[in-house]
Design a protein around this motif. Structure first.
Motif, PDB file in Angstrom:
ATOM      1  N   VAL A 166     -76.884  62.190  66.525  1.00 30.94           N
ATOM      2  CA  VAL A 166     -75.547  62.457  66.681  1.00 30.94           C
ATOM      3  C   VAL A 166     -74.889  63.373  65.631  1.00 30.94           C
ATOM      4  N   ASP A 167     -74.330  64.524  65.946  1.00 31.00           N
ATOM      5  CA  ASP A 167     -73.705  65.323  64.906  1.00 31.00           C
ATOM      6  C   ASP A 167     -72.037  64.916  64.867  1.00 31.00           C
ATOM      7  N   ILE A 168     -71.468  64.278  65.847  1.00 34.99           N
ATOM      8  CA  ILE A 168     -70.245  63.923  65.689  1.00 34.99           C
ATOM      9  C   ILE A 168     -69.873  62.572  66.250  1.00 34.99           C
ATOM     10  N   TYR A 169     -69.634  61.292  65.599  1.00 34.14           N
ATOM     11  CA  TYR A 169     -69.268  60.239  66.117  1.00 34.14           C
ATOM     12  C   TYR A 169     -67.685  59.889  66.085  1.00 34.14           C
ATOM     13  N   PHE A 170     -67.040  59.695  67.329  1.00 34.55           N
ATOM     14  CA  PHE A 170     -65.701  59.360  67.433  1.00 34.55           C
ATOM     15  C   PHE A 170     -65.623  57.749  67.563  1.00 34.55           C
ATOM     16  N   ASP A 171     -65.391  57.065  66.404  1.00 36.38           N
ATOM     17  CA  ASP A 171     -65.639  55.742  66.387  1.00 36.38           C
ATOM     18  C   ASP A 171     -64.388  55.051  67.143  1.00 36.38           C
ATOM     19  N   ASN A 172     -64.238  54.090  67.978  1.00 32.60           N
ATOM     20  CA  ASN A 172     -63.159  53.347  68.378  1.00 32.60           C
ATOM     21  C   ASN A 172     -63.400  51.707  68.567  1.00 32.60           C
ATOM     22  N   VAL A 173     -64.543  51.344  67.899  1.00 32.27           N
ATOM     23  CA  VAL A 173     -65.164  50.107  68.073  1.00 32.27           C
ATOM     24  C   VAL A 173     -65.484  49.296  66.574  1.00 32.27           C
ATOM     25  N   PHE A 218     -67.918  61.735  60.906  1.00 31.28           N
ATOM     26  CA  PHE A 218     -67.673  60.439  61.843  1.00 31.28           C
ATOM     27  C   PHE A 218     -66.074  60.218  61.566  1.00 31.28           C
ATOM     28  N   VAL A 219     -65.527  60.306  62.716  1.00 29.40           N
ATOM     29  CA  VAL A 219     -64.050  60.141  62.939  1.00 29.40           C
ATOM     30  C   VAL A 219     -63.914  58.759  63.356  1.00 29.40           C
ATOM     31  N   LEU A 220     -63.017  57.752  62.224  1.00 25.58           N
ATOM     32  CA  LEU A 220     -62.814  56.415  62.365  1.00 25.58           C
ATOM     33  C   LEU A 220     -61.465  56.192  62.732  1.00 25.58           C
ATOM     34  N   CYS A 221     -61.599  55.840  64.197  1.00 23.05           N
ATOM     35  CA  CYS A 221     -60.230  55.391  64.725  1.00 23.05           C
ATOM     36  C   CYS A 221     -60.131  54.013  65.083  1.00 23.05           C
ATOM     37  N   ASN A 252     -75.371  58.593  52.689  1.00 21.11           N
ATOM     38  CA  ASN A 252     -75.907  59.571  51.249  1.00 21.11           C
ATOM     39  C   ASN A 252     -77.201  60.108  52.076  1.00 21.11           C
ATOM     40  N   ARG A 253     -78.205  59.420  52.700  1.00 23.00           N
ATOM     41  CA  ARG A 253     -79.279  60.228  53.219  1.00 23.00           C
ATOM     42  C   ARG A 253     -79.009  61.228  54.192  1.00 23.00           C
ATOM     43  N   TYR A 254     -78.030  61.021  55.141  1.00 22.68           N
ATOM     44  CA  TYR A 254     -77.810  62.077  55.998  1.00 22.68           C
ATOM     45  C   TYR A 254     -76.876  62.891  55.779  1.00 22.68           C
ATOM     46  N   ARG A 255     -76.238  62.587  54.347  1.00 21.89           N
ATOM     47  CA  ARG A 255     -74.865  63.364  54.082  1.00 21.89           C
ATOM     48  C   ARG A 255     -73.659  63.307  55.275  1.00 21.89           C
ATOM     49  N   VAL A 256     -73.461  62.082  55.449  1.00 27.86           N
ATOM     50  CA  VAL A 256     -72.456  62.224  56.698  1.00 27.86           C
ATOM     51  C   VAL A 256     -71.041  62.027  56.161  1.00 27.86           C
ATOM     52  N   LYS A 257     -70.246  62.908  56.636  1.00 23.57           N
ATOM     53  CA  LYS A 257     -68.665  62.593  56.337  1.00 23.57           C
ATOM     54  C   LYS A 257     -67.925  61.646  57.271  1.00 23.57           C
ATOM     55  N   MET A 258     -67.333  60.615  56.693  1.00 25.26           N
ATOM     56  CA  MET A 258     -66.729  59.862  57.391  1.00 25.26           C
ATOM     57  C   MET A 258     -65.181  59.746  57.043  1.00 25.26           C
ATOM     58  N   GLU A 259     -64.329  59.847  58.033  1.00 26.02           N
ATOM     59  CA  GLU A 259     -62.910  59.966  57.539  1.00 26.02           C
ATOM     60  C   GLU A 259     -61.990  59.072  58.658  1.00 26.02           C
ATOM     61  N   GLY A 260     -61.233  58.463  58.218  1.00 22.50           N
ATOM     62  CA  GLY A 260     -60.182  57.588  59.068  1.00 22.50           C
ATOM     63  C   GLY A 260     -59.258  58.545  59.579  1.00 22.50           C
ATOM     64  N   LEU A 261     -58.783  58.258  60.711  1.00 24.24           N
ATOM     65  CA  LEU A 261     -57.927  59.010  61.480  1.00 24.24           C
ATOM     66  C   LEU A 261     -56.522  58.336  61.580  1.00 24.24           C
ATOM     67  N   ILE A 262     -55.497  58.991  61.165  1.00 25.26           N
ATOM     68  CA  ILE A 262     -54.276  58.407  61.705  1.00 25.26           C
ATOM     69  C   ILE A 262     -53.428  59.700  62.231  1.00 25.26           C
TER      70      ILE A 262
END
Length: 338
Positions: free
Chosen positions: A230-237, A255-258, A266-276
């Motif tokens: 997964v390159d992009i995860y749009f999280d709704n749950v 990762f877009v946190l909705c 850290n291992r996968y250098r994932v960017k995770m950000e909350g979305l308002i």
């Protein structure tokens, strides 16, 4: 002449899931549409109201902190709505114009001028909306409102998609998810989607998703391992689905946190950000209002909507929303004007 001005009231604090008496209609109040003081503002007849999962978090005791204020027990609830202006005492808004924004959930509302601006509404803001494609006004509390903007802004900016990448979206038949599927396909992404029934799986497939699965009957992590990474995860749950997405993240995934295996971030250098959604209005609102209504009117974009007609259906509608009985965006329609 005074007429009834029904409103939706927060009647009781739920223990677990709300029930049909958590939100009730109070019809005791009346209003004189010709004589009610406007305080330099506007009188609005409400046409449609949004029902959203975040509202559950506001159904708590007033002294319990949260990211939004709790609903005052016994008082009218607030949220996103659309209405038509019946009277105006400000040159900024004309009679018969339509407004969208954060309002009290009642049939008629007076929005006084604050600091000389009737659209300020205690800083939460109202927008005058121009419906040049003659779409139903109730769409402005769904695909053309918060849920549509959430999908559009989150995919466009936070995730920074590139054609050929793989996106995973959860709750893919929901108000935000079904739009993310379509926006992502339009950008040339491979889309993996999850939802909670076989019927919803078929529906999301019809929107163009490449692989859709019922998370209640198959293992999410196994599906993502087979069809990802997964390159992009749009999280709704959140929860286990978010954990499965982390476990199957590509290098430098976003990762877009909705809506935790932190070492994997850290291992996968994932960017995770909350979305308002409101954080991106200044940057993208004009573009959104140009692109999305046009694509909707042309049929290029499909909209899944679960409309409940009549204020008295609010209890039923909110229970359906939180138990997965709805499909798409849940809207309470008071008047189905076009």
């Amino acid at each position: 002449m005074r007429i009834s001005n029904p409103r939706i009231v927060f009647n009781e604090i739920p223990n677990g899931l709300p029930n049909a008496t958590t939100l009730v209609v109070d019809g005791a109040q009346t209003i004189d549409l010709d004589e009610v003081p406007l305080q330099g503002g506007i009188l609005v007849k409400v046409l449609a109201l949004s029902l959203d999962p975040y509202m559950r978090n506001r159904m708590r005791p007033a002294d319990v902190p949260g990211d939004m204020p709790a609903f005052p027990l016994g008082d009218v609830v607030t949220g996103f709505g659309v209405g038509v202006v019946l009277r105006s005492e400000t040159s900024l808004v004309n009679v018969d114009e339509h407004v969208y924004g954060f309002i009290a959930y009642q049939r008629y509302i007076v929005i006084p001028s604050i600091n000389g601006n009737a659209l300020d509404m205690e800083g939460l803001g109202l927008q005058i909306i121009h419906n040049k494609y003659n779409l139903p006004w109730r769409y402005y509390v769904g695909i053309l409102g918060m849920s549509g903007q959430t999908a559009y802004y989150g995919l466009k900016d936070i995730s920074r998609p590139k054609a050929g990448e793989t996106l995973f979206v959860s709750a893919a038949s929901g108000a935000v998810g079904h739009l993310v599927v379509q926006f992502a396909k339009a950008l040339g992404l491979k889309v993996i989607a999850s939802c909670g029934s076989d019927q919803k799986v078929s529906l999301v497939k019809s929107l163009g998703a490449d692989h859709v699965f019922n998370y209640k009957t198959v293992d999410t992590a196994a599906e993502l391992k087979q069809h990802g990474p997964v390159d992009i995860y749009f999280d709704n749950v959140g929860g286990p689905t978010l954990e499965a997405a982390i476990e199957n993240a590509a290098q430098k995934a976003r990762f877009v946190l909705c809506g935790m295996n932190l070492w994997l971030l850290n291992r996968y250098r994932v960017k995770m950000e909350g979305l308002i959604m409101t954080d991106w209005i200044d940057k993208y609102l004009e573009e959104f209002h140009e692109v999305v209504p046009r694509n909707l009117a042309s049929g290029k974009l499909k909209y899944l909507e679960h409309a409940y007609y009549g204020m008295d259906r609010v209890g039923e509608a909110f229970v359906d929303l939180l138990t997965g009985m709805n499909v798409g965006k849940s809207v309470l329609v008071l008047e189905d004007a076009v």
